[in-house]
Design a protein around this motif. Structure first.
Motif, PDB file in Angstrom:
ATOM      1  N   ALA A 169       0.825  -1.215   0.000  1.00  0.00           N
ATOM      2  CA  ALA A 169       0.000   0.000   0.000  1.00  0.00           C
ATOM      3  C   ALA A 169       0.856   1.260   0.000  1.00  0.00           C
ATOM      4  CB  ALA A 169      -0.931   0.000   1.206  1.00  0.00           C
ATOM      5  N   ALA A 170       2.045   1.171   0.617  1.00  0.00           N
ATOM      6  CA  ALA A 170       2.945   2.323   0.677  1.00  0.00           C
ATOM      7  C   ALA A 170       3.802   2.462  -0.581  1.00  0.00           C
ATOM      8  CB  ALA A 170       3.848   2.212   1.912  1.00  0.00           C
ATOM      9  N   GLY A 171       3.713   1.490  -1.486  1.00  0.00           N
ATOM     10  CA  GLY A 171       4.487   1.550  -2.717  1.00  0.00           C
ATOM     11  C   GLY A 171       5.932   1.128  -2.563  1.00  0.00           C
ATOM     12  N   ALA A 172       6.228   0.370  -1.512  1.00  0.00           N
ATOM     13  CA  ALA A 172       7.596  -0.084  -1.272  1.00  0.00           C
ATOM     14  C   ALA A 172       7.755  -1.544  -1.696  1.00  0.00           C
ATOM     15  CB  ALA A 172       7.958   0.089   0.203  1.00  0.00           C
ATOM     16  N   ALA A 173       8.990  -2.000  -1.727  1.00  0.00           N
ATOM     17  CA  ALA A 173       9.308  -3.382  -2.067  1.00  0.00           C
ATOM     18  C   ALA A 173       9.952  -4.056  -0.870  1.00  0.00           C
ATOM     19  CB  ALA A 173      10.242  -3.430  -3.272  1.00  0.00           C
ATOM     20  N   VAL A 215      -6.720  -7.053   3.664  1.00  0.00           N
ATOM     21  CA  VAL A 215      -5.712  -7.814   4.387  1.00  0.00           C
ATOM     22  C   VAL A 215      -6.196  -9.224   4.693  1.00  0.00           C
ATOM     23  CG1 VAL A 215      -6.408  -7.049   6.693  1.00  0.00           C
ATOM     24  CG2 VAL A 215      -4.011  -7.653   6.260  1.00  0.00           C
ATOM     25  N   ALA A 216      -7.498  -9.443   4.835  1.00  0.00           N
ATOM     26  CA  ALA A 216      -8.014 -10.793   5.088  1.00  0.00           C
ATOM     27  C   ALA A 216      -7.719 -11.723   3.921  1.00  0.00           C
ATOM     28  CB  ALA A 216      -9.522 -10.741   5.358  1.00  0.00           C
ATOM     29  N   ALA A 217      -7.796 -11.219   2.698  1.00  0.00           N
ATOM     30  CA  ALA A 217      -7.490 -12.038   1.523  1.00  0.00           C
ATOM     31  C   ALA A 217      -5.993 -12.310   1.422  1.00  0.00           C
ATOM     32  CB  ALA A 217      -7.994 -11.348   0.259  1.00  0.00           C
ATOM     33  N   VAL A 218      -5.202 -11.350   1.827  1.00  0.00           N
ATOM     34  CA  VAL A 218      -3.751 -11.548   1.864  1.00  0.00           C
ATOM     35  C   VAL A 218      -3.416 -12.642   2.871  1.00  0.00           C
ATOM     36  CG1 VAL A 218      -1.536 -10.441   2.347  1.00  0.00           C
ATOM     37  CG2 VAL A 218      -3.334  -9.168   1.171  1.00  0.00           C
ATOM     38  N   ARG A 219      -4.057 -12.576   4.031  1.00  0.00           N
ATOM     39  CA  ARG A 219      -3.823 -13.591   5.061  1.00  0.00           C
ATOM     40  C   ARG A 219      -4.261 -14.977   4.581  1.00  0.00           C
ATOM     41  NH1 ARG A 219      -5.789 -16.770   8.759  1.00  0.00           N
ATOM     42  NH2 ARG A 219      -4.855 -16.873  10.859  1.00  0.00           N
ATOM     43  N   ALA A 220      -5.388 -15.051   3.887  1.00  0.00           N
ATOM     44  CA  ALA A 220      -5.875 -16.337   3.390  1.00  0.00           C
ATOM     45  C   ALA A 220      -4.869 -16.991   2.448  1.00  0.00           C
ATOM     46  CB  ALA A 220      -7.224 -16.154   2.697  1.00  0.00           C
ATOM     47  N   ALA A 221      -4.213 -16.198   1.632  1.00  0.00           N
ATOM     48  CA  ALA A 221      -3.183 -16.747   0.743  1.00  0.00           C
ATOM     49  C   ALA A 221      -2.017 -17.314   1.543  1.00  0.00           C
ATOM     50  CB  ALA A 221      -2.692 -15.660  -0.216  1.00  0.00           C
ATOM     51  N   LEU A 222      -1.659 -16.663   2.624  1.00  0.00           N
ATOM     52  CA  LEU A 222      -0.564 -17.152   3.466  1.00  0.00           C
ATOM     53  C   LEU A 222      -0.947 -18.428   4.200  1.00  0.00           C
ATOM     54  CD1 LEU A 222       0.524 -13.717   4.955  1.00  0.00           C
ATOM     55  CD2 LEU A 222       1.838 -15.103   3.338  1.00  0.00           C
ATOM     56  N   ALA A 223      -2.229 -18.638   4.430  1.00  0.00           N
ATOM     57  CA  ALA A 223      -2.700 -19.795   5.194  1.00  0.00           C
ATOM     58  C   ALA A 223      -2.887 -21.050   4.345  1.00  0.00           C
ATOM     59  CB  ALA A 223      -4.016 -19.449   5.892  1.00  0.00           C
ATOM     60  N   GLU A 224      -2.918 -20.914   3.027  1.00  0.00           N
ATOM     61  CA  GLU A 224      -3.208 -22.050   2.147  1.00  0.00           C
ATOM     62  C   GLU A 224      -2.129 -23.142   2.278  1.00  0.00           C
ATOM     63  OE1 GLU A 224      -4.856 -24.592   0.321  1.00  0.00           O
ATOM     64  OE2 GLU A 224      -5.968 -22.718  -0.029  1.00  0.00           O
ATOM     65  N   ARG A 225      -2.565 -24.376   2.507  1.00  0.00           N
ATOM     66  CA  ARG A 225      -1.631 -25.486   2.706  1.00  0.00           C
ATOM     67  C   ARG A 225      -1.720 -26.546   1.604  1.00  0.00           C
ATOM     68  NH1 ARG A 225       0.423 -26.389   8.062  1.00  0.00           N
ATOM     69  NH2 ARG A 225      -0.061 -24.626   9.409  1.00  0.00           N
ATOM     70  N   PRO A 285      -2.769 -13.184 -13.759  1.00  0.00           N
ATOM     71  CA  PRO A 285      -2.477 -12.540 -15.037  1.00  0.00           C
ATOM     72  C   PRO A 285      -1.032 -12.053 -15.074  1.00  0.00           C
ATOM     73  CG  PRO A 285      -3.782 -11.091 -13.643  1.00  0.00           C
ATOM     74  CD  PRO A 285      -3.727 -12.419 -12.940  1.00  0.00           C
ATOM     75  N   ALA A 286      -0.520 -11.875 -16.262  1.00  0.00           N
ATOM     76  CA  ALA A 286       0.874 -11.469 -16.405  1.00  0.00           C
ATOM     77  C   ALA A 286       1.170 -10.184 -15.640  1.00  0.00           C
ATOM     78  CB  ALA A 286       1.222 -11.294 -17.883  1.00  0.00           C
ATOM     79  N   ALA A 287       0.259  -9.232 -15.715  1.00  0.00           N
ATOM     80  CA  ALA A 287       0.487  -7.966 -15.018  1.00  0.00           C
ATOM     81  C   ALA A 287       0.482  -8.166 -13.513  1.00  0.00           C
ATOM     82  CB  ALA A 287      -0.586  -6.955 -15.413  1.00  0.00           C
ATOM     83  N   GLY A 288      -0.356  -9.086 -13.027  1.00  0.00           N
ATOM     84  CA  GLY A 288      -0.393  -9.359 -11.600  1.00  0.00           C
ATOM     85  C   GLY A 288       0.881 -10.014 -11.106  1.00  0.00           C
ATOM     86  N   THR A 289       1.406 -10.932 -11.895  1.00  0.00           N
ATOM     87  CA  THR A 289       2.666 -11.577 -11.535  1.00  0.00           C
ATOM     88  C   THR A 289       3.800 -10.568 -11.529  1.00  0.00           C
ATOM     89  OG1 THR A 289       1.926 -13.668 -12.497  1.00  0.00           O
ATOM     90  CG2 THR A 289       4.286 -13.403 -12.162  1.00  0.00           C
ATOM     91  N   ALA A 290       3.846  -9.720 -12.540  1.00  0.00           N
ATOM     92  CA  ALA A 290       4.905  -8.715 -12.619  1.00  0.00           C
ATOM     93  C   ALA A 290       4.841  -7.755 -11.442  1.00  0.00           C
ATOM     94  CB  ALA A 290       4.803  -7.949 -13.933  1.00  0.00           C
ATOM     95  N   ARG A 350      -2.145 -10.540  -4.365  1.00  0.00           N
ATOM     96  CA  ARG A 350      -3.458 -10.074  -3.896  1.00  0.00           C
ATOM     97  C   ARG A 350      -3.358  -8.654  -3.333  1.00  0.00           C
ATOM     98  NH1 ARG A 350      -6.254 -15.458  -1.074  1.00  0.00           N
ATOM     99  NH2 ARG A 350      -6.504 -16.619  -3.034  1.00  0.00           N
ATOM    100  N   ALA A 351      -2.321  -8.401  -2.564  1.00  0.00           N
ATOM    101  CA  ALA A 351      -2.150  -7.048  -2.034  1.00  0.00           C
ATOM    102  C   ALA A 351      -1.987  -6.041  -3.164  1.00  0.00           C
ATOM    103  CB  ALA A 351      -0.942  -7.010  -1.096  1.00  0.00           C
ATOM    104  N   CYS A 352      -1.230  -6.411  -4.192  1.00  0.00           N
ATOM    105  CA  CYS A 352      -1.022  -5.504  -5.319  1.00  0.00           C
ATOM    106  C   CYS A 352      -2.313  -5.227  -6.081  1.00  0.00           C
ATOM    107  CB  CYS A 352       0.028  -6.076  -6.274  1.00  0.00           C
ATOM    108  SG  CYS A 352       1.714  -6.073  -5.640  1.00  0.00           S
ATOM    109  N   SER A 353      -3.244  -6.169  -6.035  1.00  0.00           N
ATOM    110  CA  SER A 353      -4.520  -5.983  -6.733  1.00  0.00           C
ATOM    111  C   SER A 353      -5.518  -5.189  -5.910  1.00  0.00           C
ATOM    112  CB  SER A 353      -5.122  -7.344  -7.095  1.00  0.00           C
ATOM    113  OG  SER A 353      -5.598  -8.010  -5.925  1.00  0.00           O
ATOM    114  N   GLY A 354      -5.120  -4.796  -4.679  1.00  0.00           N
ATOM    115  CA  GLY A 354      -5.998  -4.018  -3.830  1.00  0.00           C
ATOM    116  C   GLY A 354      -6.876  -4.842  -2.914  1.00  0.00           C
ATOM    117  N   ALA A 355      -6.599  -6.152  -2.796  1.00  0.00           N
ATOM    118  CA  ALA A 355      -7.404  -7.010  -1.934  1.00  0.00           C
ATOM    119  C   ALA A 355      -7.227  -6.616  -0.476  1.00  0.00           C
ATOM    120  CB  ALA A 355      -7.006  -8.471  -2.136  1.00  0.00           C
TER     121      ALA A 355
END
Length: 282
Positions: free
Chosen positions: A177-181, A222-232, A245-250, A215-220
């Motif tokens: 969200a802050a535009g950092a890496a 924080v709950a959706a970001v957490r769900a991705a981290l929880a996937e086993r 999508p290619a743009a999302g991966t980039a 997901r964070a880059c797509s504007g999702a």
């Protein structure tokens, strides 16, 4: 072997750090082997502590590294002048980044401002406080102001060193969200979140972090970001990453630049086992 763009230069070679603790001569020789292999595109710079630069320069001969060895140097703020002098004194080491760990007993904002005043060349990563700490927001704001990146410690040699899914989700969400890496270090030994059978430690997966970042880059939220981290489930996670999508991966890889691993082959083997080296990932 073709390394998809999603995984290019994802793994920084931290073979000499725990838990691997490879002897430096062996680690250097193996790094040269990785760079000459079919999986070379997976590999980032060699990660080394500030106190071992002289030793490393003596091992990085032109027979192994004709153009010099790219290094990311882990250092305390006080050691940076010595690090810069050591790098300037040899043509065998090519600086890729500095990974700076601020002193947790001192206020963080003046430390970061002091680093900026040094006019450091190249990429600088700052090891981040845990998100619940008051220093986290200060660290993020100061890093953004000075053009620095963040470094998240995602594991270690004891259970307390592993941040929770909530913590990593907050790190990623706030940083994007802050535009950092950012990069990660420690604990990301495998692609998928799992419980290590030998220790019981809860390990984050590097594919989880990649999907969470996308997901964070797509504007999702924080709950959706957490769900991705929880996937086993490996197949679910691999399919979700492949479907980006290619743009999302980039965008995700621009934000999540790499992670330090004491093994290069383990992440490679996981990608192969999941079929991600043969899929048309972007």
């Amino acid at each position: 072997m073709s390394i998809p763009l999603a995984f290019r230069h994802l793994v920084d070679d931290a073979a000499v750090f725990p838990p691997g603790l490879a002897p430096l001569p062996r680690a250097v020789a193996e790094h040269a082997g990785h760079l000459a292999s079919a999986h070379a595109a997976l590999v980032g710079p060699f990660v080394i502590g500030a106190d071992r630069l002289g030793e490393l320069a003596g091992l990085a001969g032109p027979d192994l590294f004709p153009d010099g060895l790219r290094v990311s140097v882990v250092t305390a703020p006080a050691a940076i002048p010595a690090v810069l002098a050591a790098l300037a004194a040899t043509d065998r080491l090519v600086p890729a980044a500095l990974e700076v760990k601020p002193d947790p007993t001192l206020p963080i904002r003046p430390q970061i401002d002091g680093l900026a005043a040094l006019g450091l060349p190249g990429t600088v990563y700052l090891e981040a406080p845990r998100p619940a700490a008051p220093a986290w927001e200060q660290a993020l704001a100061s890093a953004v102001r000075h053009g620095f990146r963040l470094k998240f410690r995602t594991g270690g040699t004891e259970a307390a060193a592993f941040p929770t899914e909530d913590e990593v989700a907050a790190w990623i969400h706030d940083t994007v969200a802050a535009g950092a890496a950012f990069k990660c270090t420690a604990g990301l030994h495998h692609a998928v979140r799992h419980t290590a059978p030998a220790t019981g430690f809860e390990h984050h997966g590097y594919l989880n972090v990649l999907l969470a970042t996308a997901r964070a880059c797509s504007g999702a939220p924080v709950a959706a970001v957490r769900a991705a981290l929880a996937e086993r489930d490996p197949d679910t996670l691999a399919c979700a990453v492949t479907a980006l999508p290619a743009a999302g991966t980039a965008a995700a890889r621009a934000a999540f630049t790499s992670y330090g691993s004491c093994s290069v082959l383990e992440p490679l083997e996981d990608l192969a086992a999941l079929g991600l080296l043969g899929r048309a990932t972007t």
